[in-house]
Scaffold this active site. Sequence first.
Site, PDB file in Angstrom:
ATOM      1  N   ASN A  96       0.872  -1.176   0.000  1.00  0.00           N
ATOM      2  CA  ASN A  96       0.000   0.000   0.000  1.00  0.00           C
ATOM      3  C   ASN A  96       0.910   1.227   0.000  1.00  0.00           C
ATOM      4  O   ASN A  96       1.499   1.564   1.025  1.00  0.00           O
ATOM      5  CB  ASN A  96      -0.883  -0.031   1.266  1.00  0.00           C
ATOM      6  CG  ASN A  96      -1.692   1.242   1.436  1.00  0.00           C
ATOM      7  OD1 ASN A  96      -1.783   2.066   0.519  1.00  0.00           O
ATOM      8  ND2 ASN A  96      -2.289   1.405   2.608  1.00  0.00           N
ATOM      9  N   TRP A  97       1.019   1.857  -1.150  1.00  0.00           N
ATOM     10  CA  TRP A  97       1.954   2.981  -1.280  1.00  0.00           C
ATOM     11  C   TRP A  97       1.415   4.280  -0.674  1.00  0.00           C
ATOM     12  O   TRP A  97       2.143   5.259  -0.585  1.00  0.00           O
ATOM     13  CB  TRP A  97       2.297   3.203  -2.755  1.00  0.00           C
ATOM     14  CG  TRP A  97       3.239   2.182  -3.303  1.00  0.00           C
ATOM     15  CD1 TRP A  97       3.839   1.166  -2.616  1.00  0.00           C
ATOM     16  CD2 TRP A  97       3.712   2.077  -4.658  1.00  0.00           C
ATOM     17  NE1 TRP A  97       4.651   0.444  -3.452  1.00  0.00           N
ATOM     18  CE2 TRP A  97       4.588   0.985  -4.706  1.00  0.00           C
ATOM     19  CE3 TRP A  97       3.470   2.800  -5.826  1.00  0.00           C
ATOM     20  CZ2 TRP A  97       5.225   0.601  -5.891  1.00  0.00           C
ATOM     21  CZ3 TRP A  97       4.097   2.413  -6.993  1.00  0.00           C
ATOM     22  CH2 TRP A  97       4.970   1.324  -7.028  1.00  0.00           C
ATOM     23  N   LYS A  98       0.151   4.300  -0.358  1.00  0.00           N
ATOM     24  CA  LYS A  98      -0.477   5.517   0.190  1.00  0.00           C
ATOM     25  C   LYS A  98      -0.191   6.694  -0.753  1.00  0.00           C
ATOM     26  O   LYS A  98      -0.087   6.485  -1.969  1.00  0.00           O
ATOM     27  CB  LYS A  98       0.005   5.771   1.621  1.00  0.00           C
ATOM     28  CG  LYS A  98      -0.151   4.510   2.489  1.00  0.00           C
ATOM     29  CD  LYS A  98       0.066   4.715   3.956  1.00  0.00           C
ATOM     30  CE  LYS A  98      -0.097   3.379   4.670  1.00  0.00           C
ATOM     31  NZ  LYS A  98       0.055   3.477   6.109  1.00  0.00           N
TER      32      LYS A  98
ATOM     33  N   HIS B 111      -9.445   1.049   5.246  1.00  0.00           N
ATOM     34  CA  HIS B 111      -8.141   1.316   5.872  1.00  0.00           C
ATOM     35  C   HIS B 111      -8.328   2.310   7.020  1.00  0.00           C
ATOM     36  O   HIS B 111      -9.136   3.231   6.921  1.00  0.00           O
ATOM     37  CB  HIS B 111      -7.156   1.866   4.834  1.00  0.00           C
ATOM     38  CG  HIS B 111      -5.753   1.885   5.347  1.00  0.00           C
ATOM     39  ND1 HIS B 111      -5.297   2.890   6.169  1.00  0.00           N
ATOM     40  CD2 HIS B 111      -4.720   1.021   5.200  1.00  0.00           C
ATOM     41  CE1 HIS B 111      -4.036   2.631   6.500  1.00  0.00           C
ATOM     42  NE2 HIS B 111      -3.665   1.513   5.920  1.00  0.00           N
TER      43      HIS B 111
ATOM     44  N   GLU C 112      -6.681   4.749   7.960  1.00  0.00           N
ATOM     45  CA  GLU C 112      -6.490   6.173   7.607  1.00  0.00           C
ATOM     46  C   GLU C 112      -7.764   6.734   6.977  1.00  0.00           C
ATOM     47  O   GLU C 112      -8.108   7.902   7.168  1.00  0.00           O
ATOM     48  CB  GLU C 112      -5.277   6.326   6.681  1.00  0.00           C
ATOM     49  CG  GLU C 112      -3.979   6.149   7.457  1.00  0.00           C
ATOM     50  CD  GLU C 112      -2.810   5.617   6.659  1.00  0.00           C
ATOM     51  OE1 GLU C 112      -2.825   5.687   5.423  1.00  0.00           O
ATOM     52  OE2 GLU C 112      -1.869   5.090   7.300  1.00  0.00           O
TER      53      GLU C 112
ATOM     54  N   GLU D 184      -5.293  -5.091  10.713  1.00  0.00           N
ATOM     55  CA  GLU D 184      -4.275  -4.065  10.913  1.00  0.00           C
ATOM     56  C   GLU D 184      -4.535  -3.328  12.221  1.00  0.00           C
ATOM     57  O   GLU D 184      -5.314  -2.357  12.251  1.00  0.00           O
ATOM     58  CB  GLU D 184      -4.315  -3.052   9.762  1.00  0.00           C
ATOM     59  CG  GLU D 184      -4.052  -3.642   8.402  1.00  0.00           C
ATOM     60  CD  GLU D 184      -3.443  -2.594   7.465  1.00  0.00           C
ATOM     61  OE1 GLU D 184      -2.335  -2.822   6.972  1.00  0.00           O
ATOM     62  OE2 GLU D 184      -4.075  -1.547   7.244  1.00  0.00           O
TER      63      GLU D 184
ATOM     64  N   GLY E 217       2.617   2.117  10.876  1.00  0.00           N
ATOM     65  CA  GLY E 217       3.580   3.207  10.737  1.00  0.00           C
ATOM     66  C   GLY E 217       4.327   3.545  12.013  1.00  0.00           C
ATOM     67  O   GLY E 217       4.985   4.580  12.102  1.00  0.00           O
TER      68      GLY E 217
ATOM     69  N   SER F 187       3.496  -2.181  10.372  1.00  0.00           N
ATOM     70  CA  SER F 187       4.956  -2.237  10.572  1.00  0.00           C
ATOM     71  C   SER F 187       5.580  -3.561  10.125  1.00  0.00           C
ATOM     72  O   SER F 187       6.540  -4.029  10.740  1.00  0.00           O
ATOM     73  CB  SER F 187       5.316  -1.924  12.025  1.00  0.00           C
ATOM     74  OG  SER F 187       4.946  -0.589  12.339  1.00  0.00           O
TER      75      SER F 187
ATOM     76  N   GLY G 234       2.940  -1.169   4.312  1.00  0.00           N
ATOM     77  CA  GLY G 234       2.939   0.263   4.003  1.00  0.00           C
ATOM     78  C   GLY G 234       4.350   0.737   3.740  1.00  0.00           C
ATOM     79  O   GLY G 234       4.891   0.573   2.642  1.00  0.00           O
ATOM     80  N   GLY G 235       4.989   1.316   4.756  1.00  0.00           N
ATOM     81  CA  GLY G 235       6.314   1.929   4.617  1.00  0.00           C
ATOM     82  C   GLY G 235       7.330   1.078   3.866  1.00  0.00           C
ATOM     83  O   GLY G 235       8.010   1.558   2.950  1.00  0.00           O
TER      84      GLY G 235
END
Length: 254
Positions: A9-11, A96, A98, A168, A174, A214, A235-236
Site C-alpha cells: 500500500n503505497w499511500k 483502511h 487512515e 491491521e 507506521g 509495521s 505500508g512503509g
Amino acid sequence: MKRFLIAGNWKMNMLPTQAKQFAAQLVKTSKSIDDDVEVMIAPPFTALAEVKEAIKGSKVKLGAQNINENEKGAFTGEISADMLLDIGVEYIITGHSERRTIYQESDELINKKVHSAVNHSLKPLLCVGELLTEKEAGLTHSVIEKQISKGLKDISRDGMKKIIIAYEPIWAIGTGRVANPQSVEEIHFDIRKIIARLYTKDIAENILILYGGSVSVDNIDGLMTKPNINGALVGGASLKIDLFSRIASFRKMI
Ligand code: PGA
C-alpha cells in the site's frame, strides 16, 4: 493448500515515473517467487496506468487504494469501479484505518464500497483493527467483529470468494511496533470463527487473512509461519524495492 498475498500500500507516495521503475524491478523479483504467493501493489491513482503497463504479462497484480461506492455521476474528485476495472485493477483496499479516521469513513460507507467492488468483480481487502485504547480495554474481539459484520453486510456467499480480510491493529501502523506473531495468529483464528458464524466453515477456511502494521524484513518470516496468516499488507516497507522484494520472497526463508 495455504495461499499467500503480499500487498504493498503505497499511500500518497511515488510519482508515475518512480512507480514504473519500481514495478519493472518487482516484475524481475516476482519470477522467482512461488506460485502460491501472489504479489500486489496499490499505487496512487495517478500511477495506475504506468504500473499496469510495467507489470503486463507478469504475476504482479494491480490494486487501488480507494473506490467510490456509486456507479457514476456528479461526484467530483471520485473514481468508480468501472474506471478502475478499465485500467486493469484487480484489488481494492477498503476500510483502511487512515480512511476511517482521517476521512471519517463509517462501516456503512465501507460496506457500500465493498459491494461496489464485488459487484464489479474486483477483490476488496477489508481492513479491520483496533485502537491501542481498545486493545488495552480488552475490546479487540468486539471491535473486529463489528467491523467485519458491518463491512460485509449483505455480501453473498458467492461474493465472499472475492473478499480478503486485512487485520491491521491501528497502534502498529507506521509506528515500528509490530504485533507479536502469536497474538496475530490468535486474532486471525478468531476472525475465521467470526466468518464461519456469519457464513460457512468452508468460506472461513478459505478466506485470505493478511496482517498489516509495521511489517518489515525483520518480522515477515515469523509472521508467515503462522497457520492462519495468509500474507501481509505492507505500508512503509513497500516503498523500497529491496525491502519489498525481500518481504515478497519470504517463502525462501521459512
Ligand atoms: P505500515 O502501514 O506497514 O507502514 O505500518 C501498513 C498499512 O497502513 O497498511
